[in-house]
Structures are given as C-alpha cells and as structure tokens.
Design an enzyme around this catalytic site. Structure first.
Site, short mmCIF file in Angstrom:
data_model
loop_
_atom_site.label_atom_id
_atom_site.label_comp_id
_atom_site.label_asym_id
_atom_site.label_seq_id
_atom_site.Cartn_x
_atom_site.Cartn_y
_atom_site.Cartn_z
N GLN A 235 11.26 -15.99 21.60
CA GLN A 235 12.33 -15.63 20.66
C GLN A 235 12.61 -16.79 19.71
OE1 GLN A 235 13.45 -12.49 20.73
NE2 GLN A 235 12.16 -12.19 22.53
N TYR B 106 11.76 -11.42 30.16
CA TYR B 106 11.01 -10.28 29.60
C TYR B 106 11.41 -9.93 28.17
CZ TYR B 106 14.54 -6.94 31.65
OH TYR B 106 15.66 -6.25 32.02
N GLU B 107 10.69 -8.96 27.61
CA GLU B 107 10.83 -8.60 26.18
C GLU B 107 10.56 -9.79 25.27
OE1 GLU B 107 10.90 -5.57 25.70
OE2 GLU B 107 11.66 -4.88 27.62
N GLY B 108 9.60 -10.62 25.65
CA GLY B 108 9.36 -11.86 24.92
C GLY B 108 10.24 -12.93 25.50
#
Lengths: 607, 607
Positions: free
Chosen positions: A449, A442-444
């Site tokens: 990234q 999650y969060e990309g």
C-alpha cells in the site's frame, strides 16, 4: 464474553454534523430518484443494522473462532449458526443494500452501506467476510461483465442467493501476480477451461448458498508473461443454465482449508481448478484492470476491519476499565471500594484514548471516502466526479494500511487494559488481536500500500492529487482563521501539511536518482500522510462539535467528548510525525547495507 | 517449520569484545575459585547449550503449541516429548548451571546462565518456563529461607528433581497484591494452613517431576490489610520429610488450566489451596520484599523472552526473505529467476533490520545486566556491589518492558515478511507473535514497569541512580572524543542523554504538584530511556567492532555488520525519541479528560 453496541451516535454525528451527507447526496439523481439520500432513511437502516449485528452475529463470534471451519471431500462446514445468520441477513435484504436497483439492489448510498459494514465487522469479522467478498465480486462483474452475464449473476449476488470470491494468489505468487500460472484454454464456444491452484481464497467454499461465483485471474494460452498477459474469468461452482438455474458441478474443488492465526470462522480455501469452465470478464489480458476495481473496494473494506475490531476491542476494554478495581488514585473515585476502577489511572486512559481516537478518525475517513465514492460514481457533474475519484485514489492505500495498523495497535492496547485476563481466551480480547492481524497482510500488504501511495498515487502524477489535498487543507485552515478554539489544531495541521509537501519533494528528488529511495521511505511516508489526514479530520470534527456546543445542543457532553478526543490526538498521537519526518529523511542509506549484514552471497547483474 | 541456530558469534562478541567478561569476573573470587569465570568454559557451555536448544527442545515447539496441556482430576499432562526433554536437561546439569556450589550448583556466572536462557527461550519458550520458574523459586528461597529449608529444598531445585512456582495473582488482584485474600493460619507447630485460590500460575502443575515447590503470598490471620500484611510461604505439592523424602499429598490442587493466546504448552494453572501445609519464608509480613527478589530476576527473564522470540522470528524471516522470490529490483540479483528474492526490497530490509537491531541491543542489555548481577552478588568490593546494584535496579524495568515491547514488534515484523504465509499456522511465525504477547503483560504489566522506573527508580531517589547512568554515558562520550567513526553516534547519544535529563526535570517538577503527571508520562519516559540505553550499547558495540576492524580481524565482515546495524538503529529507530519527547512534555492534560469522554458517572471523594 465481549459485547458490541454499534456507535450510532458517532455515525450520525459524522453523517449529519460533519459531512452533511444528505445535502451532498441531494445533488445526485441516482439517489434522489429513489429517495435513498435522506438522513431519515439512513437512521432507520443504521438502527436496524445495529440490532442485527448485536443480536444475531455478535453472539456467534467467539463460538465461531473456537469451532472454525472444517472440510471433508471438498465440502466445507462453517461454524454453528453461521449459515442461519446469513440466510436471515439475505432475507432481510442486507446483501442488496447498496446494490444497483437495476439488478434488484436497494440503491442505498455507499456511505450508509459502509457504516453498516463497520457494524458487521465489529460484531463478527469472520462472518462479515462471506457477504463482504460477494460485494467485491458484484462490483467487478458490474463494471466489466457483459449484459448477459450481469443479468444472470448480479441479481443472484444482490439477493444473497449466491456468493462471490476473488481468486488471485497462487502458492508461488501473491504480491507479484505477474508470475501467476493458472491457465485458460479457449474452448471455442465462448468458454475457457481454467486449470491451476489458487490459495488464500477467503470465503472460497462454504455451505451458505447453492452456488459460489469465483472471479479468477488466469493467463490465456499464448498470452505474454507478466501482468500484461493476465485475464479475469468468472468460474461458477455450479455451471449456470441460460435461465439462471444450476447445471452440473464445475471443475473447481476445495482441496483444503488453511489453519490460521485468526478469522478462523472464515473458510480460507485452497481451490483446485481442473479444466473448470470459465467465462472472460472484460477484455482479454486486461484482467489486472478489472481486478483493481474489485481490489479498491476491498482495500477500503480491509481498512474498515481495522476500524471495526478497534471499536469492539475499545468498547470492551472501556467496560472492563470501569468495572475492574485495582490500586488507588487520589482523589478516590469510590472510597467504599477497596480500590478504584482502573480507568482512573493515567496510563489506562492513555491506552483507551489511543484506541478511541484512532477509531473515531478511521470512521471519519471511511465515511468521507464512502461519500466520495458515491459522488465519484453517480454525480452528474464530471468535474465533481473526477475530484472525488482523485481523493479516493489517493486515500485508498492510507485507508487500507493506516487503519489496519492502527486497528491492530488498538486491539493490542485494549487487550493490555485487561492485564493477564486479556491473554485468556474466555475474555475474547485476544481473538480481536488475532483477527485484526490479517488486515495488515492481505489485499496487498501494508508495505505494498505504501509503495502504491508514494509511487503511483503521489509521485506518479507529479504530485497533482497530493496538491489537491493540500489545497483542501489550506482552504480549511484559511476559512477558520480567527477561530480561537480551533487555532492550536489548525496551527499543527498547517505545519504538518507543509512538512508533508517538503518531505514529498525530498523523497521525489532522491527517487529520480534511485527508485529505492521512494521504496525506503514509503511506509513512514504513508504513516506521515495518514496522520496529516487524521489531523484534518479531527479539526473538521472539532469544528462541528464547537458549532454543536455554541448552539446549546450539548446537554450530554457528546460534543465536548469529541473535542477532548481531538485534543488528545494532537497531543499524544500526532507527534509521531516528528519521528517519521526524521526516518523519511534518513532515506535508503542505512537500508542499502552490504549483504554481509544479512550473510548473503549474491551475484548482481544489471537489467 | 521454523528452525533456530543460537547466535553464538554474537554472544561471544559481547562477552569478549564488548564487556570483557572474563576480566571483569576475574576480580570475583566466588567465580575464580572454581574457575567458572573463564571465556574457555563459557565457550564450551554455550556450544553445548546451543546443541540442546536446537536439537532437543526446538523440534517440540510447534507440536507443543498444537497439543497444549490438559488436566483431568488435577493431573496435568504436558505435550509429547516435553517431560523427556526436561529429564535430559536436568540430567545434563543445566538446572544447576548458575546455582550456588554449596547446594549442588555449578557456580557458573549469571552472564553465562542468561546467555543459555536466551537460547532455551528462543527454541521453545513454553518449555523454557518450567525450569525458568524454578530458578525464580530457588533465588527467593536462597535469599530468605532458613538453613534447614535451604538444605532440603535448594539441592532438589538445582538438581531439577523438583520444580518451583510463584503464586501471587488471585482472581480479583494482580497488580494490586494488597487486595489478596489467601489466608494463612498458624498451626502452632512451625507450619501454617494456607487457604485460597491463585490464578495464572505458570508451570503450576505438570508431570515433569515428583514434587513442585510453590512459593505463595498469603495473609496471616490478623495481619493488616494491604501489602504490609503479606507473608511468603513455601507450600510443597507433596509434604517433605526431614530426610528430604516425600510424604503425603498436600492440600493444593490444580483446579483447571487457562486457555491462552499463546505459550500453550506451559501449564497455566488455577491452584486451590485448601488448608495446605505451608512454611513461612523470611519474616512474617515481609512477603512483598521476598517476592521482589524473585520478581527482579523474573523481570529480566521476561525481558529476555522478548529477545529470544525476536531472535528466532528474525532468523526465520531472514531465511524466508532470501528464499522467496517476488518482484524485481534493479540491479537484478538473479536474472535467471523470474523475480528477485524479497530481501532486495527496501521495506523488507527495514523490517528485518528493525528486528535485528532490537535483538542485538537487547542481548547487549541482557548480558550487561547479567554481568552486573554477578558483580552485585559476589564482588568483594562493597562500592562495586552498590554501583552494580543501582544499575540493575534502574535497568530492570527497562529490560522487562522495552525488550518485550520491541520483541513483540519484531515478531510482528518477521511475520509480516512472510506475507499471507505468516498468518498460516504451518509456517510457525504466528506462534511467535502469540507467544511474545504475554511478555508485555505478566510479571507486572509494562505500564507497571514504567511506573516503577519513573516513580521508584528515578524520582524515588531524587534522580541519583539516573545521574550515575548519565555520568557513565558522559564519560564514555568524553573518552571517545576525536574518534571520527563514532562521532555521529556520540553526538546523537549525547543529545539524547541530555534531553533525558531535562525531560526528567520537567516531569519531576510537575509530579511534585500532581502524581498523575508522572504516571501520564511513564510509558513514554521508559521508551525514551530505553532508546538512550540502546544508543549507548550500540556505541559500545561499534567501538568494539571498529577495534576489531582496525586489528585486521574482520575477514568475514562480522564487525562491519555490527557497525551497519548500529547506523541503521541511529537512523531509523532512535528518532522515535523525537516523538516521545513531545508526548512526555504533553503530560497529563489531555488524559485528565472529563469523564464524559468515557461516559462515566462518578462520585469523587478526597482521601
């Protein structure tokens, strides 16, 4: 059941010996005016946080996983004890710790706030996400909210009376937010009607607080397709009157909770917005920009989840390895026992030291970046702010991806130390593995990234930010020339940094012909740069440790242990760069395979 | 919900094109006498097994995980449908597939039996373990049981009327079986009374069959301490009359079931033996030897769990990657859609190809070893039997550890392809990760496999078995000199094999001074040798694929896809050897750290 003891000594080593945080922060009036820059205050805060983490939330970690969250008619029940622990946390002022004093915050530096966060994550990651998400919402609202909004919402968030969320993902789009469909209709009275479905909303609904502040990406009717047409809205669970009191229930309902591999005690909600009243945050169609303010902090926070779980898993594996006796080793550690503690075996040591080294480097990276965020946000000198901002921008994808990948690896190795017992729920090690896995997603995702690092952060500015980093490493190497104890590390670091430069050239040149070349190298490139960063941080830590030893301050062997961990890292983990250099150079050729490999029939059309 | 389609084409490619199994088996009368060596029969069996796997047990995989096993008053209930599927499996004769015709088996070669096993594992690993464990018990009893025992028990096991278990681990000992405390008292009537507690007993109790045959390691009263004093006993759940009918309940009871990270539908039992009637299998105090017969098959079987789970995870990730649209790629794959299927993105391909390559090499290793086991057991030429036995002995730890490590990696990557959805139970991908994790732990942890490889299999015979392997690789390279298409692979393979030799020398010499040096290198050494083995197998497969292409038999591009997967492997996975060479050479120096690193106080005494 696992236990957790905050690594206070390690934190103080980094804050005092390595990064000299008090000196750095004493240049920043925002902190000095309230005297929140001092090492003494930091010591007190860390002590207190360690107690809260170990005594209040860590004992709820396994029971929270077993019980999970439930939902009935939109009402979510969190596991036993979670709500009470949160009330205690808020009452003690932890939710306000590094908040702006203008809104009731304590104005403590982020470098201390994040050290505290590591403890909360390690003690109970699922619990820590409730205040963690609030922190992200606070950051975005503070950066982009208008004064009226800030005056109402920020004090509530900092007091912990309300919590916040980030509502980005929809069923058909996660990475590709340009596809999002949630729509906003202008009511003509300064509010919008928000309609759509958001999924994977961490801490999206719960019973901790009277209100929840959702920050929601949506498209205003008539706005263009793609990411350019997206705006950010504030949608409270309960409408808020002008005096801050609660009004009617807003049209946002928790439709269900996800059944997940881990972080089960955090309520991951499907939220239905059905004409919910929302308020624009920032400019229309600039939602992605505002979202990224929130995301950057969240990405470092996610990286720290790799650190926190790696640390607690390591601590418990170490305790088990000292206690469990199995097989002999010569010389015998304890001849009175029928076997020796498994920590004597070389491969058990390899597993433990791998987790230890990854944890210590990740903690160093976290505090280095956190201190840089303090400088970026509040230093009076614009040049220093920019320098810090560049470092934070460059390092954020590494902190997120490298720390969560290594954190997952560490939890798996710590589980392995337990043998069969590691697979059994009662020992708690398998929960760390399940909980750590989400950080890579999650969060990309970590793949995203890597694209952010190589595409936006490195090649996007023609390598300027990378050159600043290289310059910093080079300067460090030169400053310490002649330091015989550091020489082997500096030699390896220098070669690694130099090869990072040449690999960047190789990939950059190929990418000018074909963007896919950067994408094909991205994940390996991020790991390479992560290792160069860790090598630098181990050299920094070793230098500080050597100084401590030279000053006669190493009676308990702490500094010596830092040196030995650094040597292990250089001998056993840093050599991964040799493989990565080869796979980066191999490029896209063997990935751009014929579709027959995957059995795809497709029609290809140029844009 | 995930689906599974057995990779029949891949299996046939290996059996026919690569290993030419029919020709190899036609030298073995044991198979030719019943005509079980033919490719035609293999085709029919594999087709039928594929249907059973996909239609009968795969649909029970997720529900089995959710429901798990329960125990009340020693009676275990397996998940809905499991028992019925087992009855159907036994009725169709699958439990007898590669059993000896003398005891009711069908005498099908192991190379076919293991191809079938891969399918069952991929479809439902927890279910597959019930017949899998029986197979191990059959093997040990057949090798060491007396005729009376074999005549009663083997037909029941092959008919699937009874199942079997392996009872080794106790609460205080897993790896170190020399510590075991379960005791056997001679009753003087040819039976023993067995008393003790065994834990982690897979398929240890269930409701599939009327009886369960436990093979139990125990120490006869007065026998020496350590592994030398251990004997193997047969302990049936119900005592068995001379005519094979069931007598009274024996004194072995399921005290509880473990709560595990995965394989939840397999009953992992704690078994209490309280004066249970047992019968010696083989010679007294030779239990470890008999146990290893069982374990060697179990180790290859465990390695295959990495393969089966890697395969099913890959298949579902591939389907998702073709279906899920997210972000653009130029040239566009489908301009009519708002985004492209994620399979166009380089890093998604990297993840898929990694799993694909590991699966295909693991399948090749499995069938190569299985065919070698057929030769080892039944070839009329003793020299051929010895040659095959040496290969199997050398490769067993690699098959177990390398295949389960890579299988776990593959399930994690396949889960990653799903992004957030991979973390949600409904998609089924997180179950594959949880289920795959155990393979690295049980049947001897992968660290123990590495010690077995370097200590017993390589250095233990002065490198003779390794030299045979090297000779085989060298001969293959020389045979194919001048094959331009293979040349880049052969070049890399040759260098890898050569370096394997020199690394073996380095470690071997250091280990003569200090055994810890071998232990410190063991895990990295096993991975290095695993990669050299896979590189050889990819070269073998490429050669067969090139021949197929040259013969004009590649209309559907299958052979081309084999070549491209091999090239990917050499470009992106084999380079891990560069890092491993460095970490192997780094040796024990940075592992033999001062105890202060771990905060241990200890008293060291030489043996």
């Amino acid at each position: 059941m696992p236990t957790y003891k905050a690594p206070l000594r390690d934190m103080r080593f980094l804050l005092k010996d390595v990064f000299k945080a008090e000196a750095a922060l004493s240049e920043v009036p925002y902190y000095t005016q309230n005297e929140t820059h001092t090492a003494d205050l930091a010591d007190q805060i860390l002590d207190e946080a360690a107690r809260f983490a170990s005594n209040v939330i860590q004992p709820l970690n396994m029971s929270g996983d077993a019980e999970g969250c439930t939902v009935a008619d939109g009402v979510v029940k969190t596991p036993a004890g979670f709500k009470e622990a949160y009330k205690q946390y808020a009452a003690a002022g932890w939710t306000a710790l590094d908040g702006d004093p203008e809104y009731g915050g304590q104005g403590v530096p982020h470098v201390i706030g994040n050290a505290v966060s590591e403890m909360m994550i390690a003690a109970n990651i699922a619990w820590s996400m409730y205040p963690g998400l609030s922190h992200g919402a606070y950051t975005a609202l503070k950066a982009y909210g208008d004064d009226a909004t800030k005056n109402i919402y920020l004090p509530k968030l900092l007091a912990g009376e309300w919590t916040g969320t980030m509502c980005l993902t929809e069923p058909h789009c996660g990475t590709d937010l340009g596809l999002l469909r949630t729509k906003a209709v202008d009511n003509g009275d300064g509010s919008f009607s928000i309609t759509g479905t958001k999924i994977f909303i961490s801490a999206g609904e719960h019973d901790f607080t009277d209100n929840i502040v959702h920050l929601v990406l949506a498209r205003i009717e008539g706005a263009p397709a793609g990411t350019k047409g997206i705006s950010l809205f504030l949608v409270p669970k309960f409408n808020v009157n002008a005096d801050g009191s609660l009004g009617e229930r807003n049209g946002v309902v928790c439709a269900s909770l996800e059944h997940k591999m881990g972080i089960k005690a955090n309520a991951t909600a499907v939220l239905n917005f059905d004409g919910a009243k929302g308020f624009l945050v920032g400019q229309p169609q600039k939602g992605m920009q505002a979202m990224f303010v929130m995301m950057n902090g969240a990405r470092l926070g996610t990286g720290m989840q790799g650190l926190g779980l790696g640390e607690v898993a390591y601590q418990n594996a170490l305790a088990y390895a000292k206690d469990r006796i199995q097989m002999r080793h010569e010389p015998r550690m304890d001849p009175a026992q029928p076997a020796d503690p498994i920590i004597v075996h070389a491969d058990v040591r390899r597993m433990l030291l791998t987790a230890k080294a990854y944890n210590e480097a990740a903690r160093a990276l976290t505090l280095w970046l956190s201190l840089s965020i303090d400088i970026e946000q509040h230093h009076p000198d614009a040049a220093k702010r920019e320098e810090a901002a560049d470092l934070v921008a460059l390092m954020t994808p590494i902190a997120k991806a490298f720390m969560t990948d290594n954190g997952f690896t560490s939890t798996v190795l710590a589980q392995q130390v337990f043998g069969g017992h590691g697979y059994i729920k009662e020992w708690g090690m398998e929960q760390f593995v399940r909980d750590a896995r989400i950080g890579q997603i999650y969060e990309g995702t970590n793949g995203i990234q890597a694209l952010d690092l190589i595409g936006r952060k490195v090649l996007g500015d023609g390598g300027k930010k990378l050159q600043k980093l290289s310059g910093m490493l080079q300067a460090f190497i030169e400053e310490n020339e002649g330091n015989e104890d550091l020489a082997p590390m500096l030699d390896a670091l220098g070669k690694g940094a130099q090869q990072l430069g040449s690999l960047t050239m190789v990939v950059g040149q190929k990418a000018m012909q074909d963007q896919a070349e950067a994408n094909a190298a991205a994940v390996d490139y991020l790991r390479y740069m992560g290792h160069v960063t860790y090598a630098y941080l181990f050299a920094l830590m070793s230098k500080a440790a050597l100084e401590g030893i030279a000053a006669g301050n190493d009676k308990d062997g702490f500094y010596k242990s830092k040196l030995q961990t650094a040597k292990f890292y250089y001998a056993k983990l840093f050599p991964e760069t040799k493989a990565l250099a080869a796979t980066i150079k191999a490029g896209n050729e063997t990935l751009a395979v014929d579709d027959v490999v995957f059995g795809i029939e497709r029609e290809v059309v140029s844009a």
